[in-house]
Motif scaffolding. Structure first.
Motif, mmCIF file in Angstrom:
data_model
loop_
_atom_site.group_PDB
_atom_site.id
_atom_site.type_symbol
_atom_site.label_atom_id
_atom_site.label_comp_id
_atom_site.label_asym_id
_atom_site.label_seq_id
_atom_site.Cartn_x
_atom_site.Cartn_y
_atom_site.Cartn_z
ATOM 1 N N GLU A 1 0.816 -1.349 0.016
ATOM 2 C CA GLU A 1 0.118 0.022 0.194
ATOM 3 C C GLU A 1 0.859 1.109 -0.074
ATOM 4 O OE1 GLU A 1 -2.816 -0.362 3.194
ATOM 5 O OE2 GLU A 1 -3.980 -1.381 2.030
ATOM 6 N N GLY A 2 1.953 1.206 0.677
ATOM 7 C CA GLY A 2 2.966 2.227 0.844
ATOM 8 C C GLY A 2 3.481 2.533 -0.768
ATOM 9 N N ILE A 3 3.776 1.673 -1.427
ATOM 10 C CA ILE A 3 4.343 1.632 -2.703
ATOM 11 C C ILE A 3 3.625 2.272 -3.661
ATOM 12 C CG2 ILE A 3 5.327 0.486 -4.713
ATOM 13 C CD1 ILE A 3 6.759 -1.401 -2.687
ATOM 14 N N LEU A 4 2.000 1.437 -3.419
ATOM 15 C CA LEU A 4 1.034 2.164 -4.556
ATOM 16 C C LEU A 4 0.601 3.543 -4.192
ATOM 17 C CD1 LEU A 4 -1.399 -0.941 -4.850
ATOM 18 C CD2 LEU A 4 -0.148 0.128 -6.564
ATOM 19 N N TYR A 5 0.872 4.105 -2.916
ATOM 20 C CA TYR A 5 0.405 5.616 -2.336
ATOM 21 C C TYR A 5 1.446 6.341 -3.303
ATOM 22 C CZ TYR A 5 -1.416 8.958 0.612
ATOM 23 O OH TYR A 5 -2.221 9.834 1.358
ATOM 24 N N LEU A 6 2.645 5.883 -3.151
ATOM 25 C CA LEU A 6 3.572 6.820 -3.824
ATOM 26 C C LEU A 6 3.486 6.915 -5.202
ATOM 27 C CD1 LEU A 6 6.842 5.867 -1.822
ATOM 28 C CD2 LEU A 6 5.518 7.839 -1.623
ATOM 29 N N VAL A 7 2.916 5.712 -5.957
ATOM 30 C CA VAL A 7 2.875 5.758 -7.269
ATOM 31 C C VAL A 7 1.873 6.706 -7.609
ATOM 32 C CG1 VAL A 7 1.989 4.459 -9.101
ATOM 33 C CG2 VAL A 7 3.925 3.468 -7.769
ATOM 34 N N ALA A 8 0.678 6.395 -6.833
ATOM 35 C CA ALA A 8 -0.546 7.614 -7.038
ATOM 36 C C ALA A 8 -0.072 8.739 -7.160
ATOM 37 C CB ALA A 8 -1.803 7.128 -6.077
ATOM 38 N N ASN A 9 0.695 9.287 -5.875
ATOM 39 C CA ASN A 9 0.876 10.668 -5.834
ATOM 40 C C ASN A 9 1.743 11.141 -6.916
ATOM 41 O OD1 ASN A 9 -0.194 11.031 -3.411
ATOM 42 N ND2 ASN A 9 1.322 10.362 -2.037
ATOM 43 N N GLY A 10 2.637 10.099 -7.548
ATOM 44 C CA GLY A 10 3.494 10.405 -8.642
ATOM 45 C C GLY A 10 2.668 10.673 -9.756
ATOM 46 N N LEU A 11 1.533 9.682 -10.100
ATOM 47 C CA LEU A 11 0.737 9.993 -11.153
ATOM 48 C C LEU A 11 -0.025 11.329 -11.278
ATOM 49 C CD1 LEU A 11 -0.882 6.349 -11.608
ATOM 50 C CD2 LEU A 11 0.511 7.708 -13.239
ATOM 51 N N ILE A 12 -0.548 11.657 -10.028
ATOM 52 C CA ILE A 12 -1.444 13.009 -9.849
ATOM 53 C C ILE A 12 -0.397 13.956 -10.153
ATOM 54 C CG2 ILE A 12 -2.625 14.533 -8.271
ATOM 55 C CD1 ILE A 12 -3.439 11.870 -6.930
#
Length: 76
Positions: A56-67
């Protein structure tokens, strides 16, 4: 598949923001429903907790990067 490829190329910045927000909402909902009466997240054992929080932490960072990537693309 061609439709997704066409959408990605056509309006990729908006799609990146939408995917990033959707990922954040998905992760937030999972974290919310894991919480107990005291506000802490409950897991069955240590290993699932460790793996779940790492993914979840990795996905959260990916989501922030995409945004951010999408917003920067929209601005410039």
């Amino acid at each position: 598949m061609e439709l997704l490829t066409h959408l990605w190329e056509m309006d990729s910045d908006g799609l990146k923001v939408i995917v990033g927000v959707a990922l954040r909402l998905f992760i937030g909902a999972r974290r919310f429903y894991r919480r107990g009466w005291g506000g802490l997240q409950h897991f069955r054992s240590y290993l699932p907790a460790l793996v779940t929080l790492l993914v979840e932490g990795i996905l959260y960072l990916v989501a922030n990067g995409l945004i951010l990537w999408g917003l920067v693309g929209m601005i410039f």
